[in-house]
Write a protein that holds these residues in place. Structure first.
Motif, PDB file in Angstrom:
ATOM      1  N   THR A  78      12.002   4.872  -0.622  1.00 51.96           N
ATOM      2  CA  THR A  78      10.661   5.700  -0.072  1.00 51.96           C
ATOM      3  C   THR A  78       9.754   4.608   0.587  1.00 51.96           C
ATOM      4  O   THR A  78       9.183   4.731   1.346  1.00 51.96           O
ATOM      5  CB  THR A  78       9.880   6.654  -1.110  1.00 51.96           C
ATOM      6  N   LYS A  79       9.655   3.510  -0.180  1.00 53.42           N
ATOM      7  CA  LYS A  79       8.765   2.321   0.183  1.00 53.42           C
ATOM      8  C   LYS A  79       9.195   1.880   1.657  1.00 53.42           C
ATOM      9  O   LYS A  79       8.641   1.478   2.503  1.00 53.42           O
ATOM     10  CB  LYS A  79       8.770   1.202  -0.771  1.00 53.42           C
ATOM     11  N   ASP A  80      10.550   1.488   1.667  1.00 51.36           N
ATOM     12  CA  ASP A  80      11.103   1.046   2.869  1.00 51.36           C
ATOM     13  C   ASP A  80      10.853   1.971   4.133  1.00 51.36           C
ATOM     14  O   ASP A  80      10.503   1.670   4.913  1.00 51.36           O
ATOM     15  CB  ASP A  80      12.670   1.110   2.618  1.00 51.36           C
ATOM     16  N   VAL A  81      11.258   3.449   3.737  1.00 52.65           N
ATOM     17  CA  VAL A  81      11.092   4.457   4.851  1.00 52.65           C
ATOM     18  C   VAL A  81       9.513   4.446   5.219  1.00 52.65           C
ATOM     19  O   VAL A  81       9.201   4.538   6.526  1.00 52.65           O
ATOM     20  CB  VAL A  81      11.384   6.029   4.492  1.00 52.65           C
ATOM     21  N   ARG A  82       8.593   4.577   4.400  1.00 55.79           N
ATOM     22  CA  ARG A  82       7.129   4.487   4.602  1.00 55.79           C
ATOM     23  C   ARG A  82       6.767   3.172   5.375  1.00 55.79           C
ATOM     24  O   ARG A  82       5.666   3.568   6.394  1.00 55.79           O
ATOM     25  CB  ARG A  82       6.365   4.555   3.495  1.00 55.79           C
ATOM     26  N   ARG A  83       7.163   2.020   5.055  1.00 56.57           N
ATOM     27  CA  ARG A  83       6.851   0.906   5.851  1.00 56.57           C
ATOM     28  C   ARG A  83       7.223   0.993   7.154  1.00 56.57           C
ATOM     29  O   ARG A  83       6.640   0.485   8.324  1.00 56.57           O
ATOM     30  CB  ARG A  83       7.556  -0.252   5.131  1.00 56.57           C
ATOM     31  N   ILE A  84       8.407   1.253   7.694  1.00 58.41           N
ATOM     32  CA  ILE A  84       8.936   1.376   8.995  1.00 58.41           C
ATOM     33  C   ILE A  84       8.248   2.510   9.731  1.00 58.41           C
ATOM     34  O   ILE A  84       7.993   2.493  11.106  1.00 58.41           O
ATOM     35  CB  ILE A  84      10.470   1.539   8.918  1.00 58.41           C
ATOM     36  N   SER A  85       8.003   3.625   9.057  1.00 61.12           N
ATOM     37  CA  SER A  85       7.241   4.728   9.559  1.00 61.12           C
ATOM     38  C   SER A  85       5.879   4.208  10.168  1.00 61.12           C
ATOM     39  O   SER A  85       5.286   4.622  11.285  1.00 61.12           O
ATOM     40  CB  SER A  85       7.124   5.980   8.727  1.00 61.12           C
ATOM     41  N   ALA A  86       4.979   3.465   9.258  1.00 61.61           N
ATOM     42  CA  ALA A  86       3.812   3.005   9.522  1.00 61.61           C
ATOM     43  C   ALA A  86       4.013   2.013  10.472  1.00 61.61           C
ATOM     44  O   ALA A  86       3.088   1.888  11.655  1.00 61.61           O
ATOM     45  CB  ALA A  86       3.294   2.264   8.245  1.00 61.61           C
ATOM     46  N   LEU A  87       5.043   1.175  10.695  1.00 58.55           N
ATOM     47  CA  LEU A  87       5.363   0.110  11.949  1.00 58.55           C
ATOM     48  C   LEU A  87       5.534   0.920  13.243  1.00 58.55           C
ATOM     49  O   LEU A  87       4.775   0.485  14.424  1.00 58.55           O
ATOM     50  CB  LEU A  87       6.302  -0.713  11.679  1.00 58.55           C
ATOM     51  N   SER A 119       0.867  -1.183  -0.076  1.00 57.42           N
ATOM     52  CA  SER A 119       0.038  -0.018   0.049  1.00 57.42           C
ATOM     53  C   SER A 119       0.983   1.285  -0.075  1.00 57.42           C
ATOM     54  O   SER A 119       1.934   1.299   0.750  1.00 57.42           O
ATOM     55  CB  SER A 119      -0.985  -0.131   1.249  1.00 57.42           C
ATOM     56  N   ASN A 120       0.322   2.308  -0.981  1.00 57.09           N
ATOM     57  CA  ASN A 120       1.060   3.564  -0.714  1.00 57.09           C
ATOM     58  C   ASN A 120       0.381   4.521   0.200  1.00 57.09           C
ATOM     59  O   ASN A 120       0.760   5.578   0.219  1.00 57.09           O
ATOM     60  CB  ASN A 120       1.087   4.190  -2.125  1.00 57.09           C
ATOM     61  N   ASP A 121      -0.778   4.069   0.524  1.00 53.40           N
ATOM     62  CA  ASP A 121      -1.592   4.630   1.713  1.00 53.40           C
ATOM     63  C   ASP A 121      -0.969   4.604   2.942  1.00 53.40           C
ATOM     64  O   ASP A 121      -1.193   3.466   3.486  1.00 53.40           O
ATOM     65  CB  ASP A 121      -3.075   4.543   1.598  1.00 53.40           C
ATOM     66  N   ARG A 124      13.048   9.138  10.463  1.00 52.40           N
ATOM     67  CA  ARG A 124      12.918  10.443  11.251  1.00 52.40           C
ATOM     68  C   ARG A 124      12.836  11.663  10.616  1.00 52.40           C
ATOM     69  O   ARG A 124      11.908  12.640  10.726  1.00 52.40           O
ATOM     70  CB  ARG A 124      13.999  10.468  12.475  1.00 52.40           C
ATOM     71  N   THR A 125      13.656  11.786   9.533  1.00 43.61           N
ATOM     72  CA  THR A 125      13.603  13.137   8.517  1.00 43.61           C
ATOM     73  C   THR A 125      12.785  12.956   7.568  1.00 43.61           C
ATOM     74  O   THR A 125      12.757  13.961   6.961  1.00 43.61           O
ATOM     75  CB  THR A 125      15.328  13.316   8.188  1.00 43.61           C
ATOM     76  N   SER A 126      12.259  11.780   7.360  1.00 48.43           N
ATOM     77  CA  SER A 126      11.579  11.905   6.054  1.00 48.43           C
ATOM     78  C   SER A 126       9.858  11.898   6.616  1.00 48.43           C
ATOM     79  O   SER A 126       8.950  11.951   5.557  1.00 48.43           O
ATOM     80  CB  SER A 126      11.452  10.352   5.270  1.00 48.43           C
ATOM     81  N   ASP A 127       9.518  11.522   7.878  1.00 53.61           N
ATOM     82  CA  ASP A 127       8.204  11.527   8.248  1.00 53.61           C
ATOM     83  C   ASP A 127       7.953  12.285   9.561  1.00 53.61           C
ATOM     84  O   ASP A 127       8.472  11.824  10.536  1.00 53.61           O
ATOM     85  CB  ASP A 127       7.620  10.102   8.489  1.00 53.61           C
TER      86      ASP A 127
END
Length: 482
Positions: free
Chosen positions: A181-190, A100-102, A219-222
């Motif tokens: 970007t996908k990796d960063v988003r996934r860890i941020s969501a976790l 998911s990109n959401d 931390r710097t992307s989200d």
């Protein structure tokens, strides 16, 4: 080595692979014998910050700094206390929130996936079936109701009924990390998901480990990660703690009891004699290190990471085995320096190439120029000289961060400081005082000069200048805290 082997036989036996691993430990905690790990583990000062009653702890640190070992020991201690503790591995979460990109949908997918893992593992360990219980009740409540209905429970179940809680360890999530970007988003969501879960069901506590480069990008992307910043524990070691760790490993190998409080309170100099059954006491080589206590030489090469010391000792012991030495001598250490140094450079490249493109060119660009080498310089720089050195490297091509943004010379200096490739250095009273990023995170700034010089860490120098080993030795100095 058999259990019947006597202490005397162990002391004079060659440094074969079995002895080396039993003596210094495995470099990867997850591959270590759990009983041996608990026997020799030395708790850093940050340990108590992780094993608190707080619901969320995010342990951040460089690769090789002991995050997995800390989790392994904490998990074992939890279970010895009959606490319900669960270990979540990368394979367990492989398929969660991968498509998911959401962002909000990813958070929801993580919450569902993590909750299912916890429910499955908790039910298995407590030996209860809650599949038919009401899903509207919180997990801890459902487990407690079903467990209480059974009447007769074991020690784990009794402790859970007395104080319902589940401690969830999530380690090694950066396996396969590419910094996308996908990796960063996934860890941020976790991180958002576990924060929500721990708030919804207060007895569920999460312990998550992340490499420092992973945490930095997240931390710097989200901007939403500022909500978990207060739960971050920077896992760090002092040189004294790392040396005490080595002493404990040697003493427990020979079957001797050591007191943790005693080791923690004593200086490295007062502990140096514990190395005598394994190492010769003084370094017999050349340069500033000549005749220094051998432990100070070893600690000068460690980037405040326990794994560095394990690798260095292991390489030196293998050399001693080849030369049939009963002790690790100066020559054995010297024989290991180049391989050790090459390995540390490769570590840095592997660990941080997802954050800075072309990192290899930057690091090898820091080798001394012919002019610097002839002047016996090239590893220590005032701020102005360091920036000039980096600008010279940039003339061969620009550098870009993972986001695609071009890196300035000041940002590249800050990056090398953050990854421990360079350290801050100040000379006072004839002693060299060094500062690492973990001790003073904002020392290097493109906006300010804090009065420190900058120095390429000794661990990297043989890899940068393999054809001139003598000049490497001439450039090395012992720091005040080694």
């Amino acid at each position: 080595m058999s259990k019947e082997t006597t202490v005397a036989q162990r002391k004079i036996s060659p440094f074969d692979e079995e002895k080396i691993q039993r003596l210094f430990g495995h470099e990867a905690a997850e591959d270590e014998d759990p009983q041996r790990l608990q026997e020799y583990y030395f708790k850093p000062s940050t340990y108590d910050q992780v094993v608190t009653e707080l619901p969320l702890r995010i342990v951040v640190g460089h690769k090789g700094i002991g995050k997995s070992a800390l989790f392994q020991v904490a998990l074992a201690e939890n279970r010895e206390m009959n606490l319900l503790a669960i270990s979540v591995k990368p394979d367990d979460v492989l398929d969660i929130a991968t498509e998911s990109n959401d962002f909000l949908k990813s958070v929801r997918n993580w919450k569902v996936g993590i909750r299912e893992i916890i429910e499955r593992e908790a039910s298995r360990r407590l030996d209860v079936d809650i599949s038919s219980t009401s899903g509207s009740d919180l997990l801890l409540m459902r487990l407690a109701k079903e467990l209480g209905a059974q009447g007769c429970v074991d020690e784990l179940g009794a402790e859970f009924l007395r104080s319902p809680q589940i401690i969830v360890y999530i380690d090694d999530l950066d396996r396969g990390w590419q910094g996308s970007t996908k990796d960063v988003r996934r860890i941020s969501a976790l991180l958002s998901a576990v924060r929500d879960l721990s708030n919804e069901d207060r007895g569920i506590k999460f312990r998550i480990s992340l490499r420092s480069d992973v945490y930095f990008l997240v931390r710097t992307s989200d901007e939403s990660t500022d909500k978990v910043e207060g739960s971050v524990v920077w896992n760090s070691w002092t040189n004294n703690e790392i040396f005490a760790l080595l002493v404990k490993r040697i003493e427990t190998f020979y079957g001797r009891d050591v007191d943790y409080d005693d080791l923690s309170s004593r200086s490295s100099a007062s502990l140096a004699h514990y190395l005598d059954p394994v190492f010769e006491p003084r370094f017999q080589g050349r340069g500033h290190w000549r005749n220094a206590p051998i432990y100070r030489v070893m600690m000068s090469l460690v980037r405040k990471r326990p794994r560095d010391l394990v690798k260095l000792c292991t390489l030196a012991a293998r050399s001693a085995n080849r030369t049939k030495h009963n002790l690790i001598l100066t020559g054995d250490l010297e024989a290991s320096f180049e391989e050790y140094s090459q390995g540390r450079v490769q570590d840095a490249i592997n660990e941080y190439n997802s954050e800075l493109r072309d990192i290899e060119r930057l690091l090898f660009g820091m080798r001394p120029s012919k002019k610097e080498a002839s002047a016996k310089a090239g590893y220590v720089y005032p701020t102005e000289s360091l920036i000039r050195k980096i600008k010279n490297i940039q003339e061969q091509g620009k550098f870009y961060f993972a986001s695609g943004r071009e890196a300035s010379p000041q940002e590249l200096a800050a990056f090398m400081y953050k990854i421990n490739f360079i350290t801050a250095r100040k000379e006072s009273g004839g002693l060299i005082h060094r500062k690492y990023f973990e001790e003073q995170r904002y020392l290097q700034s493109k906006f300010a000069d804090f009065g420190y010089d900058w120095e390429v860490h000794p661990a990297y120098r043989w890899a940068l200048q393999p054809s001139d080993v003598r000049s490497v030795f001439d450039s090395l100095e012992l720091s005040a805290d080694d």
